[in-house]
Design an enzyme around this catalytic site. Structure first.
Site, PDB file in Angstrom:
ATOM      1  N   GLU A   1       0.780  -1.225   0.000  1.00 48.22           N
ATOM      2  CA  GLU A   1       0.000   0.000   0.000  1.00 48.22           C
ATOM      3  C   GLU A   1       0.819   1.287   0.000  1.00 48.22           C
ATOM      4  O   GLU A   1       0.359   2.312  -0.491  1.00 48.22           O
ATOM      5  CB  GLU A   1      -0.945   0.003   1.226  1.00 48.22           C
ATOM      6  CG  GLU A   1      -2.000  -1.076   1.210  1.00 48.22           C
ATOM      7  CD  GLU A   1      -3.042  -0.852   0.126  1.00 48.22           C
ATOM      8  OE1 GLU A   1      -3.271   0.320  -0.261  1.00 48.22           O
ATOM      9  OE2 GLU A   1      -3.635  -1.837  -0.351  1.00 48.22           O
TER      10      GLU A   1
ATOM     11  N   SER B   1     -46.324 -21.515  46.538  1.00 53.85           N
ATOM     12  CA  SER B   1     -45.681 -22.220  47.643  1.00 53.85           C
ATOM     13  C   SER B   1     -44.185 -21.948  47.773  1.00 53.85           C
ATOM     14  O   SER B   1     -43.559 -22.407  48.733  1.00 53.85           O
ATOM     15  CB  SER B   1     -45.908 -23.730  47.496  1.00 53.85           C
ATOM     16  OG  SER B   1     -47.271 -24.034  47.670  1.00 53.85           O
TER      17      SER B   1
END
Length: 755
Positions: free
Chosen positions: A178, A453
């Site tokens: 690059e 319960s």
């Protein structure tokens, strides 16, 4: 003369215009310098919060099957191979697994790659040996799985990495492909522009770009992609300023964290750190030459060279980059040939997070709102480490889905499940509905339903805490009529509408009798029960009515998990949390969960007696059908069913965790399931996937195991078969007591001479 005057005029006019242009450009450069320097220093990019599951720690003598370790390694992206010289690979022998652990930045600091042989004996880890030294290890930590991310407003995902962890081969290859003159130009390279222009003219099309890495970086961060002269000029000026103000390594590191690599749904993948995980499931420092070539090659066009969509095109581009690497002596001939022959071995999944857990992530997000973090955390990114155990979470989702999706079940049946480690105060798994992998209503946190319960253990624990009673205390299972604060009468019934007369508190709990719970609860006091629930972490509104004794309180599964965690944790309450620690992407610690100060609600002996009673529920009571899934392990539990079978609850407690399950409908219509026929089956299936750790029931001082009459609670001889052997504080055994609990009458001889 006129000609001379004309040239003078033209010269001075041009000179003045030039001065003006220089001044304008100078002022523009000063403006760019001021704005860019500040922004580039502090706000270059936004980074997300990456969320990780809890780490898996392999320990000597720790219970674990060989296949489970293999499943864990596969899930976090390890590859099976006979050669494990590189990190990220494992091999399997007859009774051992060789794993080359990857380097990873854990919350308490980085750990290097490590090659370890894990030896198994049966379903336990027999030993851990560092390879090839053979040194014995006590434990090995595996890197955690990425389970989600909290994205930035920009919808850009990245994992910030420092230049020091990026392989030199990747950096050198990037520069050769690059920007060969990166370390020699001032942000703009006229020679590169000229060389690209010549190449493009020869080809008759654009085949080469002249932009430097700095220009590419400026374009990615600050500019649009429009092809205009003004944009090009703007790009060049900004590049010159950045190159002047910042050193080359800072610019290169920024580029590596900014460069675009494709899409994960609506989120963009930026930076080499996250891209290496997205495509290969690896840390950047683990990339091979072939993988580095592909990554560098994709920069030219991530969509065009997408290896999943266009594998041939991507491979051709990779091979071109490999040729550059070879021609510049970055790789040798053998490595070059091997890399070219290597196939594109990218992850099949197009998702960074392959196994999302949105309901657990919802809990994480809620906790994040209470944690103080820097306002600019998106500049550094976050790593959020949680307590989620992936094996546990998967078992939760499978078990809940199996019940909710079963043939014959109501299609509107919904559910939620929470698993908590009650000693550590952590949430290890959570599911908030039948669609556990879809974002939606999180019933585990938000569904407030009567608990039925499940209230009974709290009532009995409160009674044992406030009064001198125990599991051996007789309680009345007889009709009772009560009035609420408005004077309205209430006549509760047992589920079978029958009465047992007198029975021990233990049996009342084990058989889940309603009337004894109501009577004991009223003796404790409704306001006192509300106070206990508050101390156990309940924050939602509570109505102080007598019906509270039968579980009229509407609580979420998470709230229930908090209550039972305190009952199991020697009576000490602590918040349940999901987040363990938070660091920046670079490893700076921003938050670490401290062990919370535990608040004592019940004495240790009361906690033990409650735990013993819950074990009885499973051993011989309403949850006895759970035993078939326990493989002999000692587990407790409590069923819960509300009026008209609208809610099915079950809480299982074992040696390390509380498992809370709720089933019901969002419209509150009956589901026809009791606690034992609905929610209990989910817990049983869960334990089929992950066998529980046995609950410890060794009797602590000052309690002793003693024999009691089953209705009167009278201490009777140990050899009486009709008695109930229960833990209790020492009760004196009367002389001449019979197995019926009566004092045997002495005859005249015994009264006269003793005996």
């Amino acid at each position: 003369m006129i000609k001379s005057r004309w040239f003078q005029y033209l010269f001075w006019t041009s000179f003045k215009i030039g001065l003006v242009l220089i001044a304008v450009i100078g002022l523009y450069a000063i403006y760019l310098d001021a704005s860019l320097s500040r922004h580039f220093s502090n706000e270059r990019y936004q980074a997300p919060a990456l969320v990780y599951a809890g780490e898996v720690t392999l320990e000597k003598n720790h219970p674990m099957r060989l296949q489970r370790l293999v499943d864990i390694l596969e899930r976090v992206g390890y590859q099976r191979n006979t050669n494990t010289e590189q990190s990220g690979y494992y091999s399997v022998g007859e009774s051992n697994v060789m794993v080359h652990r990857r380097p990873f930045d854990f919350s308490d600091g980085p750990q290097m790659a490590q090659r370890v042989q894990v030896n198994f004996r049966g379903e336990r880890i027999e030993s851990l040996k560092s390879w090839p030294s053979g040194r014995e290890l006590e434990r090995l930590r595996l890197e955690p799985e990425l389970i989600g991310r909290i994205s930035t407003l920009s919808k850009e995902d990245r994992l910030l990495v420092g230049l020091e962890v990026v392989p030199n081969l990747l950096i050198e290859t990037l520069l050769k492909v690059e920007d060969q003159e990166f370390y020699h130009h001032q942000g703009v390279s006229p020679w590169s522009i000229l060389r690209a222009l010549v190449a493009n003219l020869k080809a008759g099309r654009t085949v080469q770009g002249g932009s430097t890495l700095t220009q590419q970086l400026v374009k990615n961060i600050y500019l649009t992609r429009e092809q205009t002269l003004w944009r090009k000029f703007h790009e060049a000026m900004m590049s010159l300023v950045i190159d002047y103000r910042f050193d080359k390594n800072t610019i290169l590191e920024t580029y590596l964290n900014e460069v675009y690599f494709g899409q994960d749904g609506s989120n963009a993948i930026h930076g080499i750190g996250l891209a290496s995980q997205f495509y290969f499931g690896k840390q950047v420092q683990e990339l091979s030459p072939s993988e580095i070539a592909l990554m560098v090659g994709m920069i030219k066009g991530p969509s065009y060279y997408d290896p999943r969509r266009f594998p041939e095109r991507a491979r051709e581009r990779r091979d071109t980059v490999l040729k550059v690497m070879f021609e510049n002596d970055l790789v040798g001939k053998d490595n070059f040939v091997a890399a070219v022959e290597q196939k594109l071995d990218v992850k099949e999944s197009r998702r960074l997070v392959e196994h999302p857990y949105p309901h657990y992530m919802d809990l994480v997000r809620r906790e994040m709102k209470r944690i103080v973090l820097p306002e600019d955390w998106q500049d550094t990114g976050l790593k959020i480490f949680t307590h989620l155990q992936v094996d546990t979470q998967n078992a939760v989702q499978r078990s809940l889905a199996k019940k909710l999706m079963a043939d014959g079940e109501d299609e509107k049946l919904e559910g939620a499940m929470v698993v908590a480690d009650y000693r550590r105060g952590t949430v290890t798994a959570l599911a908030g509905g039948r669609l556990s992998q879809a974002i939606g209503y999180n019933r585990a946190l938000l569904a407030l339903r009567p608990i039925g319960s499940l209230m009974k253990p709290v009532i009995y624990a409160a009674a044992m805490q406030d009064s001198n009673i125990g599991l051996n205390t007789p309680v009345a299972d007889e009709p009772v009529t009560l009035s609420d604060k408005n004077g309205k009468e209430w006549q509760p019934l047992n589920y079978d509408e029958e009465f047992s007369g007198s029975l021990l508190l233990y049996d009342a709990l084990v058989q889940s009798r309603n009337l004894p719970a109501v009577r004991v609860g009223m003796e404790v006091g409704i306001d006192q029960l509300v106070r206990y629930l508050r101390e156990l972490g309940v924050t939602t509104p509570l109505q102080a009515y007598p019906s509270l004794t039968l579980g009229s309180a509407s609580l979420s599964p998470m709230a229930v998990a908090r209550i039972y965690s305190a009952l199991m944790n020697d009576g000490h309450y602590q918040p349940l949390t999901a987040v363990s620690s938070i660091t920046t992407h670079q490893g700076e610690v921003l938050y670490r969960r401290q062990t919370p100060e535990q608040k004592k609600v019940f004495d240790q002996s009361v906690s033990y007696l409650t735990r013993y009673g819950l074990h009885g529920v499973v051993a011989e009571g309403t949850a006895s059908r759970l035993q078939s899934a326990l493989a002999g392990q000692i587990v407790g539990g409590k069923t819960g069913t509300t009026n008209d079978y609208r809610d099915s609850w079950f809480v299982a407690v074992d040696g390390e965790q509380v498992v809370t399950v709720w089933l019901g409908r969002d419209d509150n219509q009956p589901v026809g399931l009791t606690g034992s026929s609905g929610a209990l089956k989910v817990a049983a299936d869960f334990y089929g996937y992950l066998p529980p750790l046995s609950m410890a029931l060794d009797v602590p001082e000052p309690l002793l195991m003693q024999n009691f009459h089953p209705t009167t609670g009278q201490r009777i001889p140990e050899d009486c078969n009709n008695g109930r052997k229960l833990p209790a504080e020492e009760v004196r055994l009367p002389e001449d007591i019979t197995c019926d609990g009566n004092i045997r009458e002495k005859n005249w001889w015994e009264r006269l001479f003793g005996g």
